[in-house]
Design an enzyme around this catalytic site. Structure first.
Site, short mmCIF file in Angstrom:
data_model
loop_
_atom_site.label_atom_id
_atom_site.label_comp_id
_atom_site.label_asym_id
_atom_site.label_seq_id
_atom_site.Cartn_x
_atom_site.Cartn_y
_atom_site.Cartn_z
N TYR A 143 -9.96 -7.18 -3.59
CA TYR A 143 -9.13 -7.82 -2.56
C TYR A 143 -7.90 -6.96 -2.32
O TYR A 143 -7.23 -6.55 -3.27
CB TYR A 143 -8.71 -9.22 -3.03
CG TYR A 143 -7.85 -9.97 -2.04
CD1 TYR A 143 -8.37 -10.42 -0.83
CD2 TYR A 143 -6.51 -10.24 -2.31
CE1 TYR A 143 -7.59 -11.12 0.08
CE2 TYR A 143 -5.72 -10.94 -1.41
CZ TYR A 143 -6.25 -11.38 -0.21
OH TYR A 143 -5.48 -12.07 0.68
N ASP A 238 -4.55 0.40 -5.29
CA ASP A 238 -3.87 -0.85 -4.96
C ASP A 238 -3.42 -1.48 -6.27
O ASP A 238 -4.19 -2.12 -6.97
CB ASP A 238 -4.82 -1.76 -4.18
CG ASP A 238 -4.15 -3.08 -3.81
OD1 ASP A 238 -2.98 -3.28 -4.21
OD2 ASP A 238 -4.79 -3.91 -3.14
N LYS A 266 3.77 -8.28 -5.57
CA LYS A 266 3.86 -9.25 -6.67
C LYS A 266 5.06 -8.98 -7.60
O LYS A 266 6.17 -9.32 -7.26
CB LYS A 266 2.52 -9.34 -7.42
CG LYS A 266 1.43 -9.83 -6.43
CD LYS A 266 0.15 -10.31 -7.02
CE LYS A 266 -0.65 -11.04 -5.93
NZ LYS A 266 -1.94 -10.46 -5.57
C1 LIG Z 1 -2.39 -10.22 -4.07
C2 LIG Z 1 -2.98 -8.92 -3.73
C3 LIG Z 1 -2.78 -8.32 -2.48
C4 LIG Z 1 -2.08 -9.03 -1.35
O1 LIG Z 1 -0.74 -9.29 -1.63
P1 LIG Z 1 -0.01 -10.45 -0.79
O2 LIG Z 1 1.40 -10.35 -1.22
O3 LIG Z 1 -0.70 -11.72 -1.18
O4 LIG Z 1 -0.20 -10.16 0.65
C5 LIG Z 1 -3.26 -7.04 -2.28
N1 LIG Z 1 -3.92 -6.40 -3.25
C6 LIG Z 1 -4.14 -6.94 -4.47
C7 LIG Z 1 -4.85 -6.15 -5.51
C8 LIG Z 1 -3.70 -8.24 -4.72
O5 LIG Z 1 -3.98 -8.80 -5.90
#
Ligand SMILES: *Cc1c(COP(=O)(O)O)cnc(C)c1O
Length: 423
Positions: A143, A238, A266
């Site tokens: 994701y 990511d 985060k």
């Molecule tokens: C949570 C998450 C996102 C998206 O971040 P948001 O602040 O919710 O838009 C992107 N990549 C990873 C790996 C994530 O866990």
């Protein structure tokens, strides 16, 4: 039984689709309604009904120092008193940027944004602008936020709710996303052989955290590095979950593999909406206004969020990551044993302060094997644990998180609750 949470949820369903502002919060897949939270501190949250929850969601990862960390709170309040937003540069943006580069030397230049979604979306635009290529390779079950091209075979709520594809994403865009199973270098090599000249970047969660926790197989990340280098594509880690979590310097540090670009979110905002992307100077220089790839944000580098981020990273730099990892491993291992003693097959995946208990006997190494886990049993486990005051991820395809605020007593309490569960 009527509660304040229930009455808020009834009202919420008339004003917010599904009653929530982010799908996984709705607790649909675990067969119950969400609890509305009034307050949180340390490892605890309190519902609007006054019930205490020992929390292992931690806002889905950001609260590695615990909820309402005093120094983060103080920094944010101090900043707020000087104004919530300027729309002009402020010192905290520079300070946070430099602090990130100190911790993650690969981040030679950074751009602040307001969410992880924005960070990944912008990093891909930059990769496309830099390489002049259109295609993006991602992994099944990973994701990367909710921007169009990433919702192909995505994890998180997309996996939890079993949404096959997403209406609203035109085929023309979905077709630019290539897929490979996580940990399958052969499949990645095959995609490069077929589309090598068109692939702008490979984006990967260096430790997958959105179909539950899946560690990279030995050599997987280095293999991606080598393939990207060979075909002139950019490698994007990511690290929105893993940054400052699997090691202070994130997965790049832990696994010793250097990507071209990194996305953060985060933890970096200490609970405020912050994202960040960065990497090699020669690539980042292509971002406007120093280069032609446009990306902007009214609230980017927000002074309150930057202050919270600085206070968070400064404290994290002094924490004992190895000790938390050891305690989390022992705790998750004991939890798995307790469930096995009840006759359940459990595969435990754990790294640093994150873990997932999959109700399956199959080793979980990719999306396909994650899907062998029994979601109904997880739902039962979740509901009973919540009844005992322990808040786990409301989906069997998510990670549980510990934090530096979780005490040994907290962990003991969660294990006592697990022993009482009837499965
Ligand atoms: C949570 C998450 C996102 C998206 O971040 P948001 O602040 O919710 O838009 C992107 N990549 C990873 C790996 C994530 O866990």
């Amino acid at each position: 039984m009527s509660s304040q949470s229930q009455s808020y949820f009834e009202r919420a369903q008339n004003i917010l689709p599904g009653g929530v502002n982010s799908p996984v919060r709705a607790c649909k897949s675990v067969g119950c309604d969400p609890l509305f939270i009034h307050r949180a501190a340390g490892s605890r949250m309190w519902t609007v009904d006054g019930d205490e929850l020992l929390d292992f969601v931690m806002s889905w990862g950001p609260m590695l120092l615990g909820h309402a960390n005093p120094a983060v709170e103080e920094a944010a309040i101090w900043a707020l008193k000087n104004g919530a937003s300027f729309g002009a540069p402020c010192p905290a943006e520079v300070e946070l940027g430099e602090l990130i580069r100190e911790i993650m030397p690969n981040m030679e230049m950074v751009r602040m944004v307001s969410s992880g979604t924005e960070a990944t979306m912008s990093a891909v635009r930059l990769a496309r602008g830099f390489t002049g290529r259109a295609k993006v390779l991602k992994f099944d079950g990973c994701y990367h936020g909710h921007s169009d091209g990433f919702l192909v075979s995505a994890g998180s709520g997309v996996a939890t709710l079993c949404i096959p594809g997403t209406p609203g994403v035109p085929d023309a865009i979905a077709n630019l996303t290539l897929l490979a199973p996580y940990n399958d270098l052969g499949a990645v090599a095959a995609q490069f052989e077929a589309h090598g000249d068109d692939i702008a970047c490979v984006i990967v969660e260096p430790v997958a955290g959105n179909v539950g926790l899946i560690a990279p197989a030995p050599g997987f990340l280095q293999g991606l590095r080598d393939l990207c280098t060979k075909y002139g594509a950019l490698l994007i880690f990511d690290e929105v979950i893993t940054g400052f979590r699997v090691a202070l310097g994130g997965a790049s540090q832990r696994f010793g593999v250097t990507p071209d670009l990194v996305t953060l979110g985060k933890i970096i905002g200490g609970g405020f909406p912050v994202g960040c992307y960065g990497g090699k100077k020669e690539i980042m220089a292509h971002i406007a206004p120093s280069g032609p790839v446009y990306q902007a944000g009214t609230l980017s580098g927000n002074p309150v969020a930057m202050a919270a981020g600085i206070a968070t990273l400064k404290q994290l730099a002094k924490q004992d990551y190895a000790a938390l990892e050891k305690r989390t491993a022992a705790f998750a291992g004991e939890m798995a044993d307790i469930l096995r003693a009840k006759g359940r097959k459990v595969t435990l995946n754990q790294m640093a302060s994150m873990f997932t208990l999959f109700f399956t006997e199959t080793p979980v190494t990719d999306y396909a094997t994650a899907k062998t886990a029994d979601g109904a049993v997880y739902g039962e486990f979740y509901r009973q644990m919540r009844g005992f005051g322990v808040n786990l991820a409301p989906s069997g395809f998510e990670c549980a998180f510990t934090s530096f605020a979780h005490t040994d007593d907290d962990l003991k309490k969660a294990l006592e609750a697990a022993r009482k569960v009837q499965l």
